[in-house]
Design a protein around this motif. Sequence first.
Motif, PDB file in Angstrom:
ATOM      1  N   LEU A  37       0.858  -1.074  -0.172  1.00  0.00           N
ATOM      2  CA  LEU A  37       0.291   0.459  -0.475  1.00  0.00           C
ATOM      3  C   LEU A  37       0.772   1.171   0.162  1.00  0.00           C
ATOM      4  N   LYS A  38       1.897   1.210   0.689  1.00  0.00           N
ATOM      5  CA  LYS A  38       2.728   2.563   0.756  1.00  0.00           C
ATOM      6  C   LYS A  38       2.879   2.526  -0.389  1.00  0.00           C
ATOM      7  N   LEU A  39       3.554   1.846  -1.251  1.00  0.00           N
ATOM      8  CA  LEU A  39       4.355   1.240  -2.142  1.00  0.00           C
ATOM      9  C   LEU A  39       3.196   2.202  -3.817  1.00  0.00           C
ATOM     10  N   ALA A  40       2.210   1.747  -3.090  1.00  0.00           N
ATOM     11  CA  ALA A  40       1.455   1.718  -4.380  1.00  0.00           C
ATOM     12  C   ALA A  40       0.606   3.466  -3.924  1.00  0.00           C
ATOM     13  N   LEU A  41       1.277   3.868  -3.224  1.00  0.00           N
ATOM     14  CA  LEU A  41       0.468   5.065  -2.636  1.00  0.00           C
ATOM     15  C   LEU A  41       1.940   5.993  -3.442  1.00  0.00           C
ATOM     16  N   ARG A  42       2.755   5.334  -2.767  1.00  0.00           N
ATOM     17  CA  ARG A  42       4.106   6.716  -2.970  1.00  0.00           C
ATOM     18  C   ARG A  42       4.153   6.577  -4.919  1.00  0.00           C
ATOM     19  N   ASP A  43       3.206   5.694  -5.591  1.00  0.00           N
ATOM     20  CA  ASP A  43       3.604   5.512  -7.305  1.00  0.00           C
ATOM     21  C   ASP A  43       2.076   6.506  -7.961  1.00  0.00           C
ATOM     22  N   LEU A  44       1.451   6.624  -6.771  1.00  0.00           N
ATOM     23  CA  LEU A  44       0.189   7.726  -7.119  1.00  0.00           C
ATOM     24  C   LEU A  44       0.706   8.657  -7.115  1.00  0.00           C
ATOM     25  N   ASP A  45       1.553   9.322  -5.821  1.00  0.00           N
ATOM     26  CA  ASP A  45       1.702  10.965  -5.308  1.00  0.00           C
ATOM     27  C   ASP A  45       2.509  10.880  -6.860  1.00  0.00           C
ATOM     28  N   GLU A  46       3.469   9.982  -7.012  1.00  0.00           N
ATOM     29  CA  GLU A  46       4.714  10.610  -8.077  1.00  0.00           C
ATOM     30  C   GLU A  46       3.876  10.642  -9.329  1.00  0.00           C
ATOM     31  N   PHE A  47       2.965  10.815  -9.605  1.00  0.00           N
ATOM     32  CA  PHE A  47       1.632  10.003 -10.895  1.00  0.00           C
ATOM     33  C   PHE A  47       0.963  11.504 -11.693  1.00  0.00           C
ATOM     34  N   VAL A  48       0.814  11.694 -10.101  1.00  0.00           N
ATOM     35  CA  VAL A  48      -0.453  12.927  -9.587  1.00  0.00           C
ATOM     36  C   VAL A  48       0.682  14.369  -9.546  1.00  0.00           C
ATOM     37  N   GLU A  49       2.108  14.728  -9.322  1.00  0.00           N
ATOM     38  CA  GLU A  49       2.626  15.368  -9.224  1.00  0.00           C
ATOM     39  C   GLU A  49       3.532  16.035 -10.807  1.00  0.00           C
ATOM     40  N   ASN A  50       3.219  14.255 -11.145  1.00  0.00           N
ATOM     41  CA  ASN A  50       4.803  14.958 -12.442  1.00  0.00           C
ATOM     42  C   ASN A  50       3.558  14.793 -13.136  1.00  0.00           C
ATOM     43  N   GLU A  51       2.132  14.570 -13.641  1.00  0.00           N
ATOM     44  CA  GLU A  51       1.165  15.581 -14.790  1.00  0.00           C
ATOM     45  C   GLU A  51       0.605  17.182 -14.244  1.00  0.00           C
ATOM     46  N   ASN A  52       0.893  17.350 -12.961  1.00  0.00           N
ATOM     47  CA  ASN A  52       0.838  18.640 -13.251  1.00  0.00           C
ATOM     48  C   ASN A  52       1.824  19.389 -13.191  1.00  0.00           C
TER      49      ASN A  52
END
Length: 141
Positions: A126-141
């Motif tokens: 879960l921690k890894l998935a949330l990290r990946d999600l955070d990076e995705f959101v940051e990179n797409e904004n």
Amino acid sequence: MVGGSQGGVVSALAASNHPQDIEGLALMYPAFSITHDAQEQYSSFDQVPKTHDLMGFTVGRNYYKELLNMDITKAATKYKGPVLIVHGNSDDIVPIKYPRQAAHNFKSVHFIVLRNAGHGFYGKDLKLALRDLDEFVENEN
């Protein structure tokens, strides 16, 4: 838009049907096997009972009406914006081959495999998935 499991497929369908409303799509262990599973269980809508227990949830007959005649991978991968898919390679509910196939259809996808993760992420997964999600959101904004 973020969705997990069946919610991931519903999110992908929504993004495919309303792309102008979606800036990015993140799918966690998406259930792209849903139509295959339905078609394996019932060869026609006439075989579907009034209610069915689906992983602890009671679903009505209409749940299967569209699933039996749909190619979910084709229908839910028309979105052309950025997509993140995170899936475990030990998922025994949705084999990894289904989200892999879906990933090939998206125009802009980042596919991440969590080693030894199953369906639903817990603990370090879960921690890894949330990290990946955070990076995705940051990179797409």
